[in-house]
Structure formats: structure tokens, C-alpha cells
Design an enzyme around this catalytic site. Structure first.
Site, PDB file in Angstrom:
ATOM      1  N   HIS A 167       0.917  -1.114   0.040  1.00 23.23           N
ATOM      2  CA  HIS A 167      -0.019   0.046   0.043  1.00 23.23           C
ATOM      3  C   HIS A 167       0.853   1.267  -0.038  1.00 23.23           C
ATOM      4  CE1 HIS A 167       0.378   0.325   4.665  1.00 23.23           C
ATOM      5  NE2 HIS A 167       0.142   1.436   4.415  1.00 23.23           N
ATOM      6  N   ASP A 208      -0.096  -7.387   1.857  1.00 23.61           N
ATOM      7  CA  ASP A 208       0.452  -6.137   1.606  1.00 23.61           C
ATOM      8  C   ASP A 208       2.137  -6.042   1.575  1.00 23.61           C
ATOM      9  OD1 ASP A 208       0.318  -3.354   1.545  1.00 23.61           O
ATOM     10  OD2 ASP A 208      -0.454  -3.170   3.669  1.00 23.61           O
ATOM     11  N   SER A 215       4.327   2.132   8.176  1.00 23.89           N
ATOM     12  CA  SER A 215       3.964   1.192   7.448  1.00 23.89           C
ATOM     13  C   SER A 215       5.301   0.560   6.587  1.00 23.89           C
ATOM     14  CB  SER A 215       3.089   1.514   6.454  1.00 23.89           C
ATOM     15  OG  SER A 215       1.680   1.375   6.992  1.00 23.89           O
TER      16      SER A 215
HETATM   17  N1  ARG Z   1      -1.208   2.213   7.488  1.00 26.20           N
HETATM   18  C1  ARG Z   1      -0.244   2.704   8.478  1.00 26.20           C
HETATM   19  C2  ARG Z   1       0.784   3.370   7.586  1.00 26.20           C
HETATM   20  O1  ARG Z   1       0.676   3.513   6.430  1.00 26.20           O
HETATM   21  C3  ARG Z   1       0.249   1.815   9.552  1.00 26.20           C
HETATM   22  C4  ARG Z   1      -0.555   1.720  10.376  1.00 26.20           C
HETATM   23  C5  ARG Z   1      -0.563   0.591  11.589  1.00 26.20           C
HETATM   24  N2  ARG Z   1      -1.212   0.935  12.534  1.00 26.20           N
HETATM   25  C6  ARG Z   1      -1.387   0.300  13.716  1.00 26.20           C
HETATM   26  N3  ARG Z   1      -2.280   0.389  14.698  1.00 26.20           N
HETATM   27  N4  ARG Z   1      -0.126  -0.580  13.868  1.00 26.20           N
HETATM   28  O2  ARG Z   1       1.734   3.915   8.019  1.00 26.20           O
END
Ligand code: ARG
Length: 256
Positions: free
Chosen positions: A81, A135, A220
Site C-alpha cells: 500500500h 500487503d 508502514s
Molecule cells: N497504515 C499505516 C501506515 O501507512 C500503518 C498503520 C499501523 N497501525 C497500527 N495500529 N499499528 O503507516
């Protein structure tokens, strides 16, 4: 909704790419926490750790918006992503190694020449969050990097792991630019299914974290380590550090 959900990070990246003023990026709510309970760390301990970004993403120092792990001299594993929208423009991406603080100039930045996304990558949703299945993506670098590659592995029956990233650390520290790490519990699939129901798929996902230690926005693609091996990458979660909602990670042992 998190301060910078995957969608708003996307919007910001694409907005930047199209030279749309940042005011056009929709404002969002504030996350509860990030690498909570963590402490500053040095990239010297994680020589394979990449800050994945783009010079177009000027809202963050070093253009960083994700983490990644060097897995070969010119290969970086990251979250799909983070990079799927760059598939047709990989040259807009960079990987930076050895930069403890993104505001500095230490370490080394290498351009990306290709983005390969897991063939089964797809998105569903849980509440406001985008859920990434499989992902994972591999970046090819413009030149080899003279650094040790990360060792990959399986979590086995481990009860805790370590997370690392440059992401947000708390509601009051939204603009963290330091690499931080935390120990995070691995609560197991049952806890994750209780939290996320069918959005959680144990065949390619793994849960880690608690209200006291979690990853968050901009973490992420970064590693979840067990006994020094990277076993999964930061993928998604409902908020950050919310009681009962651990972070969700893309397992590496689901790689084709
Ligand atoms: N989607 C987030 C990013 O793009 C990461 C989120 C992780 N969330 C969590 N509660 N550990 O950086």
C-alpha cells in the site's frame, strides 16, 4: 480516522505529485498513539532498515512515508500500500539507509527503478481503515547498497517482537522524525479475530501491539522482528494504540 490514514497519505502523495496545495488534503482526526512505549534507536543497529519515500512528499523530512527492509544488494521489501501507486513511476521513489533522524542528511539515499507488488495484493476495509491483503512489494534499487541484508523468518510461537519506524509516537508528537523502536506483544490470532473479525486473515496477517506499544502512520512497510529476524511488515490497524485493537502486519512466510 487516523491523522494520516493510508488514504490521506495517498492523497498527500498524489496531491504533491500534482502540485495541489496541501490545503487540498482533507483534514483528519488525531491518532491515539504510535511507536508507543518506544525509545529512540540508531540505524546502526538496523543497517538494512530503509526509509521509503519520495522527494515529492515534501510534507515529511527526507520525503519519508514508509519503512522497508533491504533483502538483497538492490532489493527492498516494503508494504504494497506504500508503493502500489508508484508502479508506473518507480523513479519517483527513494530508499534511504542510515539516517537516524529524517531531518538530517546522514546515510545514503538510492533511487528506485522498479516496483513489484504481490500478485494477490488487494484492499478491503474495516471501519474507516483500508485493509491490505498480501500487503507486500519489492523495490529494485538503481544500484546495489553495501549493507547487510535483513534476515527473514517466521514468528513461530514467540510472544513478543520488536517494531521499528520513523512514524508518529503520540497525539502530542505527530511530527516525530527520529527512528524509534518498541517491544510489542504478539497476542495471537484469536485476539486479532476478536478485534477485526473477517477483515483479519491469519493466512497472510499477524497481530502485534497493545495500548502501550504499537506502530502508527508512517511506520508502514517497516519491520516486526522476532529474535532478530524480520517476520512481518507494518500494514494496518484500527487507529493506533487503541485498547483491544492491535496493529496488523503482513507475514513474510506468506510470500509466494
Ligand atoms: N497504515 C499505516 C501506515 O501507512 C500503518 C498503520 C499501523 N497501525 C497500527 N495500529 N499499528 O503507516
Amino acid at each position: 480516522m487516523a491523522l494520516l490514514s493510508r488514504r490521506s497519505v495517498l492523497t498527500a502523495v498524489l496531491g504533491a505529485a500534482l502540485a495541489v496545495p496541501l490545503a487540498a488534503v482533507p483534514p483528519a482526526a488525531v491518532p491515539a498513539s504510535a511507536v508507543v512505549g518506544g525509545a529512540p534507536a540508531s540505524t546502526a543497529a538496523y543497517p538494512w532498515l530503509a526509509a521509503v519515500g519520495s522527494p515529492l512528499f515534501f510534507v515529511r523530512p527526507s520525503g519519508q512515508f514508509c519503512g522497508g527492509a533491504l533483502v538483497g544488494p538492490d532489493r527492498v521489501l516494503t508494504a504494497a500500500h506504500c508503493v502500489s501507486m508508484f508502479r508506473s513511476a518507480p523513479g519517483l521513489l527513494t530508499a534511504t539507509f542510515g539516517r537516524d533522524d529524517l531531518t538530517g542528511t546522514g546515510g545514503r539515499t538510492v533511487a528506485v527503478t522498479s516496483v513489484r507488488v504481490h500478485p494477490e495484493y488487494r484492499e478491503t476495509s474495516f471501519k474507516d481503515e483500508t485493509v491490505g491483503h498480501h500487503d507486500l512489494a519489492v523495490l529494485t534499487l538503481a544500484r546495489p547498497v553495501d549493507r547487510p541484508a535483513a534476515v527473514l523468518g517466521s514468528p513461530g510461537s514467540a510472544r513478543t517482537g520488536r517494531i521499528a519506524g520513523w512514524g508518529f509516537t503520540s497525539e502530542n508528537d505527530l511530527f516525530n522524525t527520529r527512528l524509534r523502536t518498541a517491544r510489542a506483544p504478539l497476542p495471537g490470532n484469536a485476539a486479532c479475530e476478536r478485534a477485526y473479525g473477517g477483515a483479519f486473515d491469519p493466512s497472510d496477517m499477524l497481530c502485534a501491539g497493545s495500548a502501550a506499544a504499537d506502530s502508527c502512520q508512517f511506520d508502514s512497510g517497516g519491520p516486526l522482528l522476532v529474535r532478530g529476524r524480520v517476520v512481518a511488515l507494518v500494514s494496518w490497524g484500527y487507529g493506533c494504540g487503541k485498547p483491544g485493537y492491535p496493529g496488523v502486519y503482513a507475514r513474510l512466510d506468506s510470500l509466494p
